[in-house]
Design a protein around this motif. Structure first.
Motif, PDB file in Angstrom:
ATOM      1  N   ALA A  56       0.864  -1.173   0.000  1.00  0.00           N
ATOM      2  CA  ALA A  56       0.000   0.000   0.000  1.00  0.00           C
ATOM      3  C   ALA A  56       0.902   1.225   0.000  1.00  0.00           C
ATOM      4  O   ALA A  56       1.953   1.227   0.651  1.00  0.00           O
ATOM      5  N   ILE A  57       0.501   2.248  -0.718  1.00  0.00           N
ATOM      6  CA  ILE A  57       1.311   3.457  -0.807  1.00  0.00           C
ATOM      7  C   ILE A  57       0.451   4.651  -0.428  1.00  0.00           C
ATOM      8  O   ILE A  57      -0.710   4.774  -0.843  1.00  0.00           O
ATOM      9  N   GLY A  58       1.003   5.535   0.422  1.00  0.00           N
ATOM     10  CA  GLY A  58       0.244   6.661   0.951  1.00  0.00           C
ATOM     11  C   GLY A  58       0.641   7.990   0.342  1.00  0.00           C
ATOM     12  O   GLY A  58       1.646   8.110  -0.371  1.00  0.00           O
ATOM     13  N   ALA A  59      -0.146   9.010   0.655  1.00  0.00           N
ATOM     14  CA  ALA A  59       0.065  10.345   0.095  1.00  0.00           C
ATOM     15  C   ALA A  59       1.399  10.943   0.545  1.00  0.00           C
ATOM     16  O   ALA A  59       2.063  11.640  -0.226  1.00  0.00           O
ATOM     17  N   ALA A  60       1.809  10.676   1.786  1.00  0.00           N
ATOM     18  CA  ALA A  60       3.052  11.260   2.297  1.00  0.00           C
ATOM     19  C   ALA A  60       4.262  10.797   1.480  1.00  0.00           C
ATOM     20  O   ALA A  60       5.117  11.606   1.099  1.00  0.00           O
ATOM     21  N   LEU A  61       4.337   9.506   1.197  1.00  0.00           N
ATOM     22  CA  LEU A  61       5.452   8.988   0.410  1.00  0.00           C
ATOM     23  C   LEU A  61       5.394   9.491  -1.033  1.00  0.00           C
ATOM     24  O   LEU A  61       6.427   9.818  -1.635  1.00  0.00           O
ATOM     25  N   LEU A  62       4.197   9.599  -1.588  1.00  0.00           N
ATOM     26  CA  LEU A  62       4.048  10.074  -2.966  1.00  0.00           C
ATOM     27  C   LEU A  62       4.505  11.524  -3.113  1.00  0.00           C
ATOM     28  O   LEU A  62       5.183  11.887  -4.082  1.00  0.00           O
ATOM     29  N   GLU A  63       4.137  12.368  -2.148  1.00  0.00           N
ATOM     30  CA  GLU A  63       4.549  13.772  -2.215  1.00  0.00           C
ATOM     31  C   GLU A  63       6.067  13.908  -2.178  1.00  0.00           C
ATOM     32  O   GLU A  63       6.653  14.732  -2.889  1.00  0.00           O
ATOM     33  N   LYS A  64       6.703  13.076  -1.382  1.00  0.00           N
ATOM     34  CA  LYS A  64       8.164  13.105  -1.295  1.00  0.00           C
ATOM     35  C   LYS A  64       8.794  12.673  -2.606  1.00  0.00           C
ATOM     36  O   LYS A  64       9.758  13.293  -3.096  1.00  0.00           O
ATOM     37  N   GLU A  65       8.265  11.601  -3.206  1.00  0.00           N
ATOM     38  CA  GLU A  65       8.824  11.095  -4.451  1.00  0.00           C
ATOM     39  C   GLU A  65       8.525  12.002  -5.638  1.00  0.00           C
ATOM     40  O   GLU A  65       9.299  12.061  -6.593  1.00  0.00           O
ATOM     41  N   LEU A  66       7.414  12.740  -5.598  1.00  0.00           N
ATOM     42  CA  LEU A  66       7.058  13.638  -6.703  1.00  0.00           C
ATOM     43  C   LEU A  66       8.093  14.733  -6.897  1.00  0.00           C
ATOM     44  O   LEU A  66       8.379  15.151  -8.030  1.00  0.00           O
ATOM     45  N   THR A  67       8.660  15.189  -5.812  1.00  0.00           N
ATOM     46  CA  THR A  67       9.664  16.252  -5.907  1.00  0.00           C
ATOM     47  C   THR A  67      11.034  15.729  -6.336  1.00  0.00           C
ATOM     48  O   THR A  67      11.871  16.503  -6.797  1.00  0.00           O
ATOM     49  N   GLN A  68      11.264  14.405  -6.188  1.00  0.00           N
ATOM     50  CA  GLN A  68      12.579  13.836  -6.492  1.00  0.00           C
ATOM     51  C   GLN A  68      12.597  13.098  -7.833  1.00  0.00           C
ATOM     52  O   GLN A  68      13.482  13.329  -8.658  1.00  0.00           O
TER      53      GLN A  68
END
Length: 593
Positions: free
Chosen positions: A510-522
């Motif tokens: 399962a993947i959450g919004a917090a991890l996605l926001e971090k990866e979106l910037t990188q």
């Protein structure tokens, strides 16, 4: 008029006769039901049958593996035989295991525990037959694994098949598995008392289990069958030992430290190498065991004592008939040969290898100690015996079984105190360096999550009470090959703060919004598969408490978790959400802020 009265009389008489017949039939059925055997009585009778059948199977196991091994690679035979048969044997067994008997791979103890706690007590007859023949062929070809672990699964499988054929309740079928396990250990080691303790300590995880009586009955029966067929011969013939000087206990403590270090290294290395084999493509599964067979064949060309179970060589070191140089060499070579053989997927257990390595390690420590302090130490055989228990306790994590097993093998009380000291030290060191017991870790690698002892007896609210059907979350499930950017767009269109991830195997995380926001910037073009560990993702099981779900949601910043099957973590059984858990505790979404 007269005929009418006669007719009425006959009708009354007939109905009275019918009522009388029905009454007699009812009374007969009532008395018959009283004499019908209850399920508890059938269970005890079945324990006797399981013990007898298991004793016969283990005797066949012993004779088949030992006699075939003597013919295929006899002592003093040509070296090419010691290279050829492990290689050919591992290839053939690898094909059979991958093609026909996938559940017969490995030791047998984790698979038995998985059947007990995650499989409803079901072990198929096909698995029983496959385990018997594949393990027999593996050991006969010289692969240095053991027959005791496989015997546990075979006997538990026999118990499962008999229980299901007799249409016993699912709970009774599950209760039969530790009964079969005890019978197997009693016959394999000729140690009925240790077999009872092992079944309750390792398989059930509760020494006060209600199946104690049946476990004792099956263990004693299997032991008697073994004695009737093979005679009253202990597994090892050892001389009587004694504690020469109280200071000698310090050397046994040192042996315990060495045993703990070797046990932890054995477990960690085996799990690490096995994990690498599991990552190879599925099409390579059938020839992976060749790695173990080839290594054993090369070692066996020069040092034949490494091949097979090796109990004869254990007897030699227990009686002081082996040189120190060979003892040390066998510790090292057996250590790596067993690890690679097991990790690559050969059928066989780790009971016998742990005893072999322990005997050699103890013999080495004892030889050195007796050479330095001959007046204060016992012969090296005493240390070899204690070393067997120390390594067994460190690897298998069954200290009570270890003490009782060594005691029953020697029937010598004088060795108990040194044995307990070495066992305790070894268990402490091994647990410190390798937290997870080997059987539990092996099950996790296979995608099986066994419940802990506390979880099995926990009476809190279960996730089963609040979880939702998996079909409700089809829109919240994404494939693992899409990018972070695509997942972020998908998440914005849902009311949830997390999405489930799946692949061809099933759910993998399962993947959450917090991890996605971090990866979106990188790296927004990164594949989701790179962010997920399919063997260690946040999840829960239906029989766990809701508090576990809350803890894992908080730890991983998710508002939902997949509820997966214990026997297969990729099989989705449902989904539990934060909202539903809070509702179950009487806390509304508004109250939670």
């Amino acid at each position: 008029m007269v005929s009418s009265r006669i007719s009425n009389t006959n009708q009354v008489s007939g109905s009275g006769q019918l009522a009388s017949d029905r009454s007699l039939k009812a009374r007969f059925l009532l008395h018959f039901a009283r004499f019908q055997p209850r399920e508890d009585q059938v269970f005890l009778l079945l324990a006797l049958v399981i013990g007898a059948i298991t004793g016969l199977v283990v005797v066949a196991f012993i004779l088949l593996t030992e006699r075939a091994g003597m013919r295929l690679y006899p002592v003093g035979g040509a070296p090419w035989r010691r290279l050829l048969f492990p290689v050919v044997g591992s290839l053939v067994i690898g094909y059979l295991l991958s093609r026909y008997f996938p559940n017969a791979r490995g030791s047998g103890v984790p698979q038995t525990k998985a059947a007990l706690y995650a499989g409803g007590g079901r072990i198929t007859l096909r698995t029983v037959l496959g385990k018997f023949f594949c393990t027999s062929a593996t050991l006969a070809s010289g692969i240095p694994l053991g027959r005791e672990g496989p015997s546990v699964q075979i006997a538990a499988g026999i118990a499962s098949v008999l229980g299901r054929r007799l249409r016993m309740s699912p709970e009774k079928v599950k209760a039969l598995l530790p009964v079969g396990a005890a019978a197997a250990i009693a016959a394999a080691f000729n140690t009925p008392l240790a077999a009872v303790v092992f079944s309750l300590e390792e398989i059930v995880g509760d020494l006060n289990a209600p199946v104690l009586g049946s476990v004792v009955l099956a263990s004693a029966t299997a032991w008697m069958v073994l004695r009737l067929l093979l005679g009253n011969h202990p597994l090892f013939n050892v001389p009587q030992y004694q504690l020469v000087h109280p200071a000698e206990l310090a050397i046994y403590a040192v042996l315990g430290i060495a045993g703990g270090l070797v046990s932890a290294a054995f477990t960690r290395l085996l799990l690490g190498i096995r994990q690498r084999f599991l990552r190879f493509p599925a099409k390579t599964l059938w020839f992976q065991p060749l790695a173990g067979g080839l290594l054993v064949g090369i070692i066996g060309w020069f040092v034949p004592q490494v091949m097979g179970v090796g109990y004869d060589y254990v007897g030699d070191v227990l009686n002081g008939h082996m040189l120190l140089s060979l003892i040390v060499l066998l510790v090292v070579l057996k250590f790596f040969a067993v690890i690679v053989s097991y990790s690559s997927g050969n059928a066989g257990g780790i009971f016998a290898p742990s005893l072999f390595i322990g005997a050699m390690l103890g013999g080495a420590v004892g030889t050195v100690a007796h050479h330095l302090w001959p007046a204060y130490t016992a012969t090296p055989g005493a240390y070899a015996l204690v070393g067997m228990g120390a390594i067994f306790a460190g690897i298998v994590r069954a200290p009570m079984t270890s003490v009782l097993m060594i005691f029953e093998m020697t029937q010598d009380y004088a060795i108990i105190v040194p044995l307990m000291i070495a066992n305790l030290v070894s268990l402490f060191i091994a647990s410190l360096l390798q937290k997870q017991p080997i059987y539990e870790a092996l099950a996790v690698q296979d995608g099986i999550h066994l419940p802990s002892h506390s979880a099995r007896h926990d009476q809190t609210q279960r996730i089963l009470q609040v979880m939702r059907s998996a079909t409700e979350f089809l829109d919240s499930t994404i494939p693992d090959q899409i990018t972070v950017h695509e997942v972020a767009e998908r998440l914005r269109s849902t009311s949830s703060q997390a999405l489930l991830v799946s692949n061809s195997s099933g759910v993998i995380g399962a993947i959450g919004a917090a991890l996605l926001e971090k990866e979106l910037t990188q790296n927004p073009n990164r594949k989701i598969a790179d962010l997920i560990d399919p063997l260690a993702f946040p999840h829960v099981h239906a029989d766990q408490g809701m508090d576990v779900a809350l803890q894992r949601m908080g730890k991983h910043h998710l508002d939902l978790l997949p509820v997966v099957n214990r026997a297969n973590i990729h099989q989705l059984e449902g989904v539990v959400t934060l909202h539903d858990v809070l509702d179950a505790y009487g806390v509304s979404a508004i109250d939670s802020f």
